[in-house]
Structures are given as structure tokens and as C-alpha cells.
Design a protein around this motif. Structure first.
Motif, PDB file in Angstrom:
ATOM      1  N   PHE A  11     -44.895  40.349  32.965  1.00 40.53           N
ATOM      2  CA  PHE A  11     -43.880  40.673  31.962  1.00 40.53           C
ATOM      3  C   PHE A  11     -44.237  41.955  31.207  1.00 40.53           C
ATOM      4  CE2 PHE A  11     -43.011  40.251  27.347  1.00 40.53           C
ATOM      5  CZ  PHE A  11     -41.636  40.436  27.360  1.00 40.53           C
ATOM      6  N   ALA A  12     -45.483  42.060  30.743  1.00 40.62           N
ATOM      7  CA  ALA A  12     -45.910  43.234  29.986  1.00 40.62           C
ATOM      8  C   ALA A  12     -45.916  44.489  30.859  1.00 40.62           C
ATOM      9  CB  ALA A  12     -47.292  42.994  29.388  1.00 40.62           C
ATOM     10  N   THR A  13     -46.281  44.338  32.127  1.00 42.69           N
ATOM     11  CA  THR A  13     -46.330  45.494  33.025  1.00 42.69           C
ATOM     12  C   THR A  13     -44.925  46.003  33.340  1.00 42.69           C
ATOM     13  OG1 THR A  13     -48.346  44.587  34.018  1.00 42.69           O
ATOM     14  CG2 THR A  13     -47.243  46.350  35.213  1.00 42.69           C
ATOM     15  N   ILE A  14     -43.975  45.099  33.496  1.00 41.93           N
ATOM     16  CA  ILE A  14     -42.580  45.511  33.708  1.00 41.93           C
ATOM     17  C   ILE A  14     -42.066  46.254  32.484  1.00 41.93           C
ATOM     18  CG2 ILE A  14     -40.211  44.703  34.033  1.00 41.93           C
ATOM     19  CD1 ILE A  14     -41.398  42.315  35.579  1.00 41.93           C
ATOM     20  N   ALA A  15     -42.380  45.719  31.294  1.00 44.57           N
ATOM     21  CA  ALA A  15     -41.931  46.359  30.061  1.00 44.57           C
ATOM     22  C   ALA A  15     -42.478  47.769  29.942  1.00 44.57           C
ATOM     23  CB  ALA A  15     -42.362  45.519  28.855  1.00 44.57           C
ATOM     24  N   GLU A  16     -43.729  47.967  30.365  1.00 43.02           N
ATOM     25  CA  GLU A  16     -44.345  49.296  30.288  1.00 43.02           C
ATOM     26  C   GLU A  16     -43.799  50.225  31.362  1.00 43.02           C
ATOM     27  OE1 GLU A  16     -48.726  51.442  30.806  1.00 43.02           O
ATOM     28  OE2 GLU A  16     -48.538  49.263  30.914  1.00 43.02           O
ATOM     29  N   ALA A  17     -43.657  49.711  32.591  1.00 43.53           N
ATOM     30  CA  ALA A  17     -43.244  50.551  33.723  1.00 43.53           C
ATOM     31  C   ALA A  17     -41.742  50.769  33.765  1.00 43.53           C
ATOM     32  CB  ALA A  17     -43.714  49.924  35.030  1.00 43.53           C
ATOM     33  N   GLY A  18     -40.969  49.843  33.192  1.00 36.90           N
ATOM     34  CA  GLY A  18     -39.507  49.960  33.218  1.00 36.90           C
ATOM     35  C   GLY A  18     -38.901  49.617  34.557  1.00 36.90           C
ATOM     36  N   SER A  19     -39.688  48.989  35.426  1.00 38.60           N
ATOM     37  CA  SER A  19     -39.208  48.694  36.775  1.00 38.60           C
ATOM     38  C   SER A  19     -40.054  47.595  37.389  1.00 38.60           C
ATOM     39  CB  SER A  19     -39.294  49.959  37.643  1.00 38.60           C
ATOM     40  OG  SER A  19     -39.255  49.656  39.023  1.00 38.60           O
ATOM     41  N   MET A  20     -39.395  46.634  38.045  1.00 42.29           N
ATOM     42  CA  MET A  20     -40.131  45.593  38.753  1.00 42.29           C
ATOM     43  C   MET A  20     -40.888  46.176  39.943  1.00 42.29           C
ATOM     44  SD  MET A  20     -38.042  42.029  38.895  1.00 42.29           S
ATOM     45  CE  MET A  20     -37.649  41.115  37.389  1.00 42.29           C
ATOM     46  N   THR A  21     -40.303  47.159  40.590  1.00 45.35           N
ATOM     47  CA  THR A  21     -40.948  47.764  41.754  1.00 45.35           C
ATOM     48  C   THR A  21     -42.266  48.418  41.372  1.00 45.35           C
ATOM     49  OG1 THR A  21     -38.793  48.160  42.790  1.00 45.35           O
ATOM     50  CG2 THR A  21     -40.658  49.417  43.636  1.00 45.35           C
ATOM     51  N   ARG A  22     -42.248  49.234  40.296  1.00 47.15           N
ATOM     52  CA  ARG A  22     -43.477  49.899  39.852  1.00 47.15           C
ATOM     53  C   ARG A  22     -44.487  48.881  39.335  1.00 47.15           C
ATOM     54  NH1 ARG A  22     -39.745  53.905  38.089  1.00 47.15           N
ATOM     55  NH2 ARG A  22     -39.650  53.018  35.996  1.00 47.15           N
ATOM     56  N   ALA A  23     -43.999  47.870  38.615  1.00 51.77           N
ATOM     57  CA  ALA A  23     -44.907  46.845  38.092  1.00 51.77           C
ATOM     58  C   ALA A  23     -45.579  46.088  39.236  1.00 51.77           C
ATOM     59  CB  ALA A  23     -44.140  45.877  37.194  1.00 51.77           C
ATOM     60  N   ALA A  24     -44.803  45.747  40.262  1.00 53.87           N
ATOM     61  CA  ALA A  24     -45.363  45.020  41.406  1.00 53.87           C
ATOM     62  C   ALA A  24     -46.435  45.847  42.100  1.00 53.87           C
ATOM     63  CB  ALA A  24     -44.243  44.659  42.386  1.00 53.87           C
ATOM     64  N   ALA A  25     -46.212  47.163  42.217  1.00 50.58           N
ATOM     65  CA  ALA A  25     -47.206  48.037  42.849  1.00 50.58           C
ATOM     66  C   ALA A  25     -48.496  48.071  42.042  1.00 50.58           C
ATOM     67  CB  ALA A  25     -46.635  49.450  43.004  1.00 50.58           C
ATOM     68  N   ARG A  26     -48.378  48.137  40.734  1.00 48.93           N
ATOM     69  CA  ARG A  26     -49.574  48.186  39.881  1.00 48.93           C
ATOM     70  C   ARG A  26     -50.368  46.895  39.949  1.00 48.93           C
ATOM     71  NH1 ARG A  26     -47.620  51.024  34.173  1.00 48.93           N
ATOM     72  NH2 ARG A  26     -46.604  52.847  35.107  1.00 48.93           N
ATOM     73  N   LEU A  27     -49.666  45.764  40.117  1.00 47.19           N
ATOM     74  CA  LEU A  27     -50.332  44.464  40.107  1.00 47.19           C
ATOM     75  C   LEU A  27     -50.640  43.960  41.511  1.00 47.19           C
ATOM     76  CD1 LEU A  27     -48.168  42.764  37.321  1.00 47.19           C
ATOM     77  CD2 LEU A  27     -50.497  43.661  37.102  1.00 47.19           C
ATOM     78  N   PHE A  28     -50.324  44.774  42.529  1.00 48.74           N
ATOM     79  CA  PHE A  28     -50.558  44.401  43.930  1.00 48.74           C
ATOM     80  C   PHE A  28     -49.837  43.086  44.258  1.00 48.74           C
ATOM     81  CE2 PHE A  28     -54.228  46.937  42.590  1.00 48.74           C
ATOM     82  CZ  PHE A  28     -54.190  47.942  43.532  1.00 48.74           C
ATOM     83  N   MET A  29     -48.574  43.022  43.849  1.00 53.62           N
ATOM     84  CA  MET A  29     -47.732  41.866  44.112  1.00 53.62           C
ATOM     85  C   MET A  29     -46.472  42.329  44.820  1.00 53.62           C
ATOM     86  SD  MET A  29     -48.000  39.928  40.410  1.00 53.62           S
ATOM     87  CE  MET A  29     -46.866  38.618  40.923  1.00 53.62           C
ATOM     88  N   THR A  30     -45.733  41.390  45.396  1.00 49.42           N
ATOM     89  CA  THR A  30     -44.432  41.719  45.966  1.00 49.42           C
ATOM     90  C   THR A  30     -43.392  41.683  44.852  1.00 49.42           C
ATOM     91  OG1 THR A  30     -43.889  39.420  46.479  1.00 49.42           O
ATOM     92  CG2 THR A  30     -45.075  40.686  48.171  1.00 49.42           C
ATOM     93  N   GLN A  31     -42.317  42.414  45.043  1.00 48.86           N
ATOM     94  CA  GLN A  31     -41.266  42.437  44.028  1.00 48.86           C
ATOM     95  C   GLN A  31     -40.627  41.059  43.881  1.00 48.86           C
ATOM     96  OE1 GLN A  31     -38.456  45.626  44.425  1.00 48.86           O
ATOM     97  NE2 GLN A  31     -37.030  44.755  42.946  1.00 48.86           N
ATOM     98  N   SER A  32     -40.482  40.333  44.980  1.00 50.27           N
ATOM     99  CA  SER A  32     -39.871  39.005  44.909  1.00 50.27           C
ATOM    100  C   SER A  32     -40.734  38.039  44.094  1.00 50.27           C
ATOM    101  CB  SER A  32     -39.652  38.442  46.318  1.00 50.27           C
ATOM    102  OG  SER A  32     -40.879  38.350  47.023  1.00 50.27           O
ATOM    103  N   ALA A  33     -42.061  38.155  44.243  1.00 48.96           N
ATOM    104  CA  ALA A  33     -42.959  37.270  43.500  1.00 48.96           C
ATOM    105  C   ALA A  33     -42.894  37.543  42.006  1.00 48.96           C
ATOM    106  CB  ALA A  33     -44.387  37.433  44.006  1.00 48.96           C
ATOM    107  N   ILE A  34     -42.876  38.813  41.630  1.00 47.83           N
ATOM    108  CA  ILE A  34     -42.847  39.153  40.217  1.00 47.83           C
ATOM    109  C   ILE A  34     -41.485  38.817  39.608  1.00 47.83           C
ATOM    110  CG2 ILE A  34     -42.059  41.565  40.240  1.00 47.83           C
ATOM    111  CD1 ILE A  34     -44.386  42.244  38.425  1.00 47.83           C
ATOM    112  N   SER A  35     -40.434  38.952  40.403  1.00 44.54           N
ATOM    113  CA  SER A  35     -39.093  38.588  39.941  1.00 44.54           C
ATOM    114  C   SER A  35     -38.999  37.087  39.679  1.00 44.54           C
ATOM    115  CB  SER A  35     -38.048  39.015  40.983  1.00 44.54           C
ATOM    116  OG  SER A  35     -36.763  38.582  40.595  1.00 44.54           O
ATOM    117  N   MET A  36     -39.597  36.300  40.551  1.00 51.20           N
ATOM    118  CA  MET A  36     -39.588  34.855  40.370  1.00 51.20           C
ATOM    119  C   MET A  36     -40.359  34.461  39.115  1.00 51.20           C
ATOM    120  SD  MET A  36     -38.454  31.998  41.413  1.00 51.20           S
ATOM    121  CE  MET A  36     -37.803  32.490  43.023  1.00 51.20           C
TER     122      MET A  36
END
Length: 287
Positions: free
Chosen positions: A18-43
């Protein structure tokens, strides 16, 4: 009879997403930073919103932005994550010591480097970071001479031996709501040693646009101040904007600019553990 609602526990992994998305402004960028898939972070975010019964983000043209309740949660999330990371870092990290000499171009220090350095210092409190700032060409010379251990360079055509950690489009920037970009000839505020100077001049000359040089110093802060004052325009990486300057919505009246690579170079083929770790922090921070 007094009843209380069942207490809910916030999952730290979900709060980090949640905090990484807020900082990055994008689920895609947040997922890359956290080494996760976009679907996982969206869920994760869907479950968090369902658990709290709140809407935490709204999607805008500028990306994902926290709602008013999301902004309240963000403050708690940052505090909880900082405390968790401090505890884990202090209790589990190996007792590395020493110094890492890091070189960074001054125009990419903000907005990411303060957080990167803060996180590294939290996890390796006994490792000293010695920071040097110069343009990419000078940093590579210092690296070759042995004055630096690792550098982050901004390059249009990277040399071999470096690791590309990101790509950013150059953009025309000016004062927020300014009009300097409409002037003819175009007032340009950049130091001659800036890595983006050749690309800016080539783009303007190829488009047949006249320009004048408004900055004679090599100090990048002078160009920043002139640009923020609406006395000239500048060329910067899209990731490096700070308060006072904004992308120019020129509607194609200014020429397109090329992409530049963010490249990490290391002095040794087999870097130390602390240097390798810092390289990882840079990669994740600029993802």
C-alpha cells in the motif's frame, strides 16, 4: 451490556504494498520495486479495502492517488513499517562495517535518494556512506581512478560493464504554470556539463528553433532557480522533478527528447557485500 468489535490486525506485507503504491503512483512500478506481480499486489489492496470497508485509492490521469482515508492510513503504515524494519534490521543484520564511496549526479538525487540512503543506513548502521556529486562523465573518471566504489550515471548510450537499472524519458520543464517556453528565442537554463545538454541542443537545432543560453554557471542549482522563476526552461528526467518545476504541456511545439538510461557502475568486478547491497538498494529505489 457493552460489546466491542473484534479487533482487526493489519498485515505488514500488505501495508508495505500500500505504501509503495502511494509513493510510486502506480501498481506496476510498486510491483517492480517489491519483486511482486501486479496481480498479487492488486489482490492485496482489494483485500485491505474490503477488510477496512474503505476506498484507499482513486485512479487519476497522474496515476493512483490516495483518498483522504487512504492518506490517514498511509501515515500509520509508514510508522509501522519503519518500526518493523528497524527491529528486523537491528536484530538480524550482520555487523558490517566500513565505508562505501558513492557517486550520484546532482540532478537525480531527488526524490528517491534520501529514502534509499535512509533505508540502507537503517539496515547497515555501521557502514558509512561517503557521497560525491558530479556529472556522469566526471563520476566515471573518478570511478576509474579508484576514488569511488560505485556510481549511478545517466547515459544515452551506456558503456559495457554497467548495469542498467531503469529508463527515463527526458522532458521539457519550466515553472509551474509558467510561460517562458513560449518565448522566442527559447531561453534555455542548463549547465554545459549537464549530460542532457547535447540532446537538448540537438533537438532544438533539428527542429529549427532558436535558443539562447540563460545560465553560465556549472552549478545545477542555478538552473533550477532560474527555471522555477519562469526565466528559462530546462531538460530533466521525468523522475527527478521537485517543487517549483513541472513538465511543460507544450502540445508538440517543443521537439521530442530521447530516453536516457540509469546505469550503475562498480569499481570492482567482485564488489564487497556492502557495495553489492547498496547496488541492490539503488536498483529497487529507481525501479
Amino acid at each position: 451490556m457493552i460489546t466491542t468489535n473484534r479487533l482487526k490486525n493489519l498485515d505488514l506485507g500488505t501495508l508495505r504494498s500500500f505504501a509503495t503504491i502511494a509513493e510510486a503512483g502506480s501498481m506496476t512500478r510498486a510491483a517492480a520495486r517489491l519483486f511482486m506481480t501486479q496481480s498479487a499486489i492488486s489482490m492485496q489492496i482489494k483485500r485491505l479495502e474490503a477488510s477496512l470497508g474503505l476506498v484507499l485509492f482513486e485512479r487519476t490521469a497522474k496515476g493512483m492517488v490516495t483518498t483522504s482515508t487512504g492518506e490517514q492510513l498511509l501515515g500509520y503504515a509508514i510508522r509501522l513499517l519503519d518500526l518493523n524494519d528497524e527491529a528486523v534490521g537491528r536484530l538480524t543484520s550482520q555487523d558490517y562495517e566500513g565505508q562505501v564511496r558513492l557517486g550520484i549526479p546532482s540532478d537525480v538525487i531527488y526524490p528517491y535518494m534520501p529514502d534509499i540512503l535512509k533505508q540502507f543506513n537503517r539496515d547497515y548502521p555501521r557502514v558509512q556512506i561517503k557521497l560525491s556529486c558530479a556529472n556522469s562523465k566526471e563520476l566515471k573518471q573518478q570511478l576509474k581512478q579508484g576514488s569511488l566504489d560505485v556510481i549511478l550515471a545517466t547515459e544515452k548510450n551506456p558503456d559495457g560493464g554497467g548495469e542498467v537499472i531503469g529508463t527515463q524519458r527526458l522532458i521539457w520543464t519550466g515553472a509551474d504554470g509558467g510561460n517562458a517556453w513560449k518565448q522566442q528565442p527559447l531561453p534555455l537554463g542548463m549547465s554545459k556539463s549537464c549530460a542532457f545538454w547535447p540532446s537538448a541542443i540537438k533537438a532544438l537545432d533539428s527542429a529549427g528553433l532558436e535558443w539562447i543560453d540563460q545560465v553560465t554557471t556549472e552549478d545545477f542549482t542555478a538552473a533550477e532557480a532560474m527555471t522555477a522563476a519562469d526565466l528559462c526552461v530546462c531538460v530533466e528526467l521525468g523522475c527527478a522533478l521537485i517543487t517549483g518545476r513541472a513538465p511543460i504541456d507544450h502540445g508538440g511545439l517543443l521537439p521530442a527528447l530521447p530516453d536516457y538510461f540509469l546505469v550503475v557502475y562498480c569499481a570492482d568486478d567482485t564488489p564487497s557485500v556492502t557495495v553489492s547491497e547498496l547496488m541492490g538498494y539503488l536498483q529497487r529505489g529507481f525501479a
